[in-house]
Design a protein around this motif. Structure first.
Motif, PDB file in Angstrom:
ATOM      1  N   GLU A   1      40.524  43.487  35.686  1.00  0.00           N
ATOM      2  CA  GLU A   1      39.858  44.779  35.541  1.00  0.00           C
ATOM      3  C   GLU A   1      40.825  45.826  35.013  1.00  0.00           C
ATOM      4  O   GLU A   1      41.990  45.877  35.414  1.00  0.00           O
ATOM      5  N   VAL A   2      40.337  46.653  34.092  1.00  0.00           N
ATOM      6  CA  VAL A   2      41.133  47.765  33.569  1.00  0.00           C
ATOM      7  C   VAL A   2      40.312  49.039  33.681  1.00  0.00           C
ATOM      8  O   VAL A   2      39.093  49.012  33.857  1.00  0.00           O
ATOM      9  N   ILE A   3      41.009  50.160  33.593  1.00  0.00           N
ATOM     10  CA  ILE A   3      40.369  51.477  33.563  1.00  0.00           C
ATOM     11  C   ILE A   3      40.481  52.000  32.143  1.00  0.00           C
ATOM     12  O   ILE A   3      41.588  52.069  31.585  1.00  0.00           O
ATOM     13  N   ALA A   4      39.363  52.346  31.554  1.00  0.00           N
ATOM     14  CA  ALA A   4      39.352  52.838  30.177  1.00  0.00           C
ATOM     15  C   ALA A   4      39.292  54.361  30.183  1.00  0.00           C
ATOM     16  O   ALA A   4      38.493  54.960  30.896  1.00  0.00           O
ATOM     17  N   GLU A   5      40.162  54.962  29.386  1.00  0.00           N
ATOM     18  CA  GLU A   5      40.181  56.415  29.212  1.00  0.00           C
ATOM     19  C   GLU A   5      40.323  56.687  27.721  1.00  0.00           C
ATOM     20  O   GLU A   5      41.403  56.536  27.156  1.00  0.00           O
ATOM     21  N   GLY A   6      39.210  57.048  27.084  1.00  0.00           N
ATOM     22  CA  GLY A   6      39.236  57.179  25.635  1.00  0.00           C
ATOM     23  C   GLY A   6      39.451  55.815  25.009  1.00  0.00           C
ATOM     24  O   GLY A   6      38.755  54.844  25.320  1.00  0.00           O
ATOM     25  N   GLU A   7      40.446  55.723  24.137  1.00  0.00           N
ATOM     26  CA  GLU A   7      40.766  54.450  23.493  1.00  0.00           C
ATOM     27  C   GLU A   7      41.882  53.715  24.220  1.00  0.00           C
ATOM     28  O   GLU A   7      42.324  52.663  23.775  1.00  0.00           O
ATOM     29  N   ASP A   8      42.340  54.281  25.340  1.00  0.00           N
ATOM     30  CA  ASP A   8      43.448  53.684  26.067  1.00  0.00           C
ATOM     31  C   ASP A   8      42.932  52.963  27.308  1.00  0.00           C
ATOM     32  O   ASP A   8      41.818  53.222  27.782  1.00  0.00           O
ATOM     33  N   ILE A   9      43.732  52.025  27.851  1.00  0.00           N
ATOM     34  CA  ILE A   9      43.377  51.316  29.074  1.00  0.00           C
ATOM     35  C   ILE A   9      44.565  51.295  30.011  1.00  0.00           C
ATOM     36  O   ILE A   9      45.726  51.300  29.590  1.00  0.00           O
ATOM     37  N   PHE A  10      44.283  51.278  31.341  1.00  0.00           N
ATOM     38  CA  PHE A  10      45.318  51.271  32.365  1.00  0.00           C
ATOM     39  C   PHE A  10      44.897  50.336  33.490  1.00  0.00           C
ATOM     40  O   PHE A  10      43.794  49.811  33.495  1.00  0.00           O
ATOM     41  N   GLY A  11      45.780  50.176  34.461  1.00  0.00           N
ATOM     42  CA  GLY A  11      45.434  49.407  35.652  1.00  0.00           C
ATOM     43  C   GLY A  11      46.130  48.065  35.728  1.00  0.00           C
ATOM     44  O   GLY A  11      46.931  47.686  34.867  1.00  0.00           O
ATOM     45  N   ASP A  12      45.804  47.305  36.800  1.00  0.00           N
ATOM     46  CA  ASP A  12      46.457  46.017  37.037  1.00  0.00           C
ATOM     47  C   ASP A  12      46.198  45.022  35.914  1.00  0.00           C
ATOM     48  O   ASP A  12      47.019  44.144  35.648  1.00  0.00           O
ATOM     49  N   GLY A  13      45.051  45.135  35.241  1.00  0.00           N
ATOM     50  CA  GLY A  13      44.763  44.221  34.137  1.00  0.00           C
ATOM     51  C   GLY A  13      45.839  44.254  33.081  1.00  0.00           C
ATOM     52  O   GLY A  13      46.281  43.206  32.580  1.00  0.00           O
ATOM     53  N   ILE A  14      46.306  45.446  32.757  1.00  0.00           N
ATOM     54  CA  ILE A  14      47.353  45.575  31.745  1.00  0.00           C
ATOM     55  C   ILE A  14      48.741  45.360  32.360  1.00  0.00           C
ATOM     56  O   ILE A  14      49.643  44.811  31.721  1.00  0.00           O
TER      57      ILE A  14
END
Length: 570
Positions: free
Chosen positions: A94-107
C-alpha cells in the motif's frame, strides 16, 4: 491523499559517486543515454510509470507485479554503458498518493530491498513474489527473512538471478538517522562556497559525537548539493528520519546563516533559527555557528524521538525507544514516574545488556530517588554503582552515558578523582552536551573547585536554556556560588532552579541556607514554609542534608550554619 495497492520498483546505479569522481561528464552522458534510450522505452513497453528520477536512481510504479518483474529482468539484461551496473528492489504493498507522488511503506520496502541488493541483482519482497504466477515466481530463488530498516515486520526476500544470494545478515540500525544537506550559498559569490561547505561538514562531525544518532556521512549527503529535492525523497534515499538544511548569505562583512530541521517522513518542521555574524575571523564564526546549531537541534531531536516512542506499543520498541520513554518519565521527578523509568530502562537493558546509555540513565534514576528522599528500589545505590561500572567498562558509551556513570561514581561511590577522569573523557567526547557540563559542574563542586564548577554550570544553561533538566544546572550554580560565599547570587540561582522544578528538595535546601547566611529572616521563613508544604518531614538532620554536595569539608559547616540561622528545624 489517497491510499492504493500497487507495485513499486526502486533502482539505482552502483558506485555512482566513484563513477562521477573518475569521469563526471562521461558518467552524466552515459546515464542520460541509458535513461532515454533504454529505461524509458522498457518502462513504456511494460506499462510502468516513472514516479521519481534522482540522477543515479529511479522509482517506478506498476499496476501489475508481473510487469514490474519482467521490466526489472529486461533492464538488468539490457546492454548498458561500460561500468554502469544496477541494483533493483520490488515490493507490492500500500502507498499513499499525493498528486503525482507516492509515499509510505510500499515505497520504503522497495527502496530498502534495492539498497540490500548486490550489483546486477533484483530483490523482490514476499508479497510481490506471492503476486506472481508460477512461471514468473520460478525465476526467483531464496525466500529468506530480512530485517529492513524502519520496517516493523520481517520481510521475505527473493532473488534474481535464481541461485544468487542476498546479504540478509546485516542487522537493522535502530538509531534515528539524520542527514545534513549542503548549506546553500545564497551570496552569489562562488568564493563563499567553501564557507557554506565548511559549516555543513563541521555540523556533520559534531552531530556524529551523539552516538544515539546515525549521521549520514558527508559524501552521501553531498550528492544533493545544488539540487532542489523533496525532503521526503532525501529521507528515503539516505535512509534517515531527519534532515537538516540551511543557507548562507553574505552582505559585505556580515553573514546570515539559517537552518531548519525537518522530519523526513512527513515533512514537518521541528526547529528553525538564524544566526548573524561578522567575518572578522571566518573560522571562529564557523565554529560558533556549528556549536549553536548542534546544541539547538539535539534537544529537538530527542524530544521528537520521545514523542515518536510514546505513539508506539511498548512491546514492539527497540532498546533505544524504551530508553527514550524512560527519559520522558525521568524528567517528571515523581515517585511513580521514577519507578516507571526504572522499569523501562531495565527492559531496555534486557533487550541489549550492553546499552551504555540505558545503564547510565538507570544509575542516575537511583540517584534521583536518593536525592528526593524516596525509598530505594531493589538494591538501590548498589544497583546504580553496578550500572555505572558497566558504562565505564563499555566501548559503546558516548559522552552523555559516561557523564551519567561518572555522576553515580561521584554521588554514591564517592570516588571523586575517578569520576573527574571520566568527566574529562565525557567532555572530550561530547563538548556540546549541556547535561555533561551540568554533571561535571556538580563533581567539581564536590572537589571544592568552585570557579570551574560555576563555569561549567553556566555553560550548560547557555547550551540548552530550555532543557527540561536545567534545574540541575541552576542547582550546580547555586552550590558553586554558595561555596564562593556569594550568597545573594546563590539564592537567585536556587530560585531559578525552583522556577523550573518546584518539587526538587535540594533546591529548597540551598535557597534556605543562602537566605540564612544573608540574614533575610522573612524570606528564609517563607522558603521554609514552602519546603514544609512539600515535605513536612524534612529537617536539618534529614538524609537530604547529608548528600555529598552538602558535605564538602570546606563548606559543610556553612550549609548547616545557614539552615540554623534560617530556622530550619533540627
Amino acid at each position: 491523499m489517497k491510499r492504493r495497492l500497487t507495485t513499486v520498483l526502486a533502482a539505482d546505479v552502483v558506485g555512482y559517486s566513484a563513477l562521477m569522481d573518475q569521469d563526471r561528464q562521461g558518467t552524466l552522458a552515459a546515464l542520460k543515454s541509458f535513461r532515454d534510450d533504454t529505461l524509458t522505452a522498457l518502462l513504456e513497453s511494460h506499462n510502468g510509470i516513472l514516479i521519481k528520477s534522482m540522477g543515479d536512481g529511479w522509482i517506478a510504479e506498476f499496476q501489475s507485479t508481473s510487469d514490474a518483474s519482467d521490466f526489472a529482468i529486461a533492464l538488468q539484461s539490457s546492454d548498458k554503458p561500460e561500468g554502469l551496473r544496477l541494483r533493483i528492489g520490488i515490493h507490492t504493498g500500500e502507498v499513499i498518493a499525493e498528486g503525482e507522488d507516492i509515499f509510505g511503506d510500499g515505497i520504503n520496502v522497495a527502496a530498502r530491498l534495492e539498497a540490500l541488493a548486490k550489483p546486477d541483482q533484483i530483490l523482490i519482497s514476499d508479497t510481490a513474489h506471492h503476486s506472481l504466477d508460477r512461471g514468473d515466481a520460478g525465476l526467483f530463488g531464496g525466500g529468506g527473512q530480512a530485517e529492513l530498516k524502519n520496517i516493523t515486520r520481517r520481510v521475505g526476500v527473493w532473488c534474481w538471478p535464481k541461485g544468487s544470494t542476498a546479504n540478509l545478515a546485516t542487522p537493522a540500525d535502530t538509531r534515528p538517522g539524520i542527514a545534513v544537506l549542503p548549506f546553500d550559498n545564497m551570496s552569489g559569490d562562488p568564493e563563499q562556497e567553501f564557507f557554506a561547505d565548511g559549516i555543513t561538514e563541521d555540523i556533520i562531525t559534531e552531530l556524529s559525537r551523539f552516538r544515539w544518532l546515525m549521521v549520514v556521512a558527508r559524501n552521501s549527503s553531498f550528492i544533493f548539493k545544488g539540487k532542489t529535492t523533496d525532503i521526503r525523497q532525501v529521507g528515503l534515499t539516505l535512509g534517515v528520519r531527519y534532515v537538516l538544511e540551511g543557507s548562507v548569505r553574505r552582505a559585505g562583512q556580515r553573514v546570515r546563516i539559517t537552518g531548519q530541521l525537518i522530519d523526513a517522513e512527513n515533512g514537518s518542521h521541528l526547529w528553525a533559527d538564524r544566526f548573524d555574524g561578522v567575518l572578522d575571523d571566518i573560522f571562529e564564526l564557523q565554529d560558533k555557528v556549528t556549536q549553536e546549531v548542534v546544541t539547538a537541534i539535539e534537544p529537538s531531536l530527542r524530544h521528537a524521538e520521545t514523542n515518536r516512542s510514546r505513539a508506539k506499543p511498548t512491546e514492539n520498541l527497540e532498546a533505544y525507544e524504551l530508553y527514550l520513554q524512560a527519559q520522558s518519565h525521568f524528567h517528571l521527578l515523581t515517585d511513580d514516574a521514577n519507578r516507571e523509568a526504572i522499569r523501562l530502562t531495565t527492559l531496555a537493558l534486557d533487550r541489549d545488556p550492553d546499552y551504555a546509555a540505558a545503564a547510565g540513565l538507570l544509575a542516575w534514576l537511583h540517584i534521583q530517588r536518593l536525592v528526593q528522599g524516596l525509598d530505594p528500589i531493589g538494591e538501590g545505590p548498589r544497583a546504580a554503582i553496578s550500572a555505572a561500572e558497566r558504562v565505564l567498562m563499555s566501548d559503546r558509551a558516548d559522552g552523555i552515558a559516561m557523564a551519567y556513570a561518572a555522576h553515580s561514581i561521584s554521588m554514591l561511590a564517592r570516588d571523586l578523582p575517578r569520576a573527574r577522569a571520566a568527566f574529562k573523557q565525557a567532555l572530550a567526547e561530547n563538548p556540546n552536551a549541556a547535561s555533561v557540563h551540568m554533571l561535571a559542574s556538580i563533581n567539581l563542586c564536590m572537589l571544592n573547585r568552585s570557579d570551574e564548577a560555576l563555569e561549567h554550570a553556566t555553560h550548560a544553561i547557555e547550551l540548552s536554556p530550555k532543557d527540561p533538566m536545567r534545574h540541575a544546572a541552576h542547582i550546580a550554580r547555586a552550590s558553586a556560588l554558595f561555596q564562593l560565599r556569594r550568597y545573594d547570587e546563590a539564592a537567585a540561582a536556587a530560585r531559578d532552579a525552583l522556577a523550573v522544578r518546584s518539587g526538587f528538595v535540594m533546591s529548597h535546601l540551598m535557597l534556605i541556607a543562602a537566605l540564612g547566611q544573608m540574614s533575610d529572616a522573612a524570606a528564609a521563613q517563607a522558603a521554609i514554609s514552602d519546603l514544609q508544604a512539600l515535605r513536612p518531614d524534612i529537617t536539618a538532620s534529614s538524609d537530604q542534608t547529608s548528600l555529598p554536595i552538602f558535605t564538602v569539608p570546606t563548606c559543610s559547616e556553612s550549609w548547616r550554619e545557614g539552615w540554623k540561622k534560617a530556622g530550619l528545624p533540627e
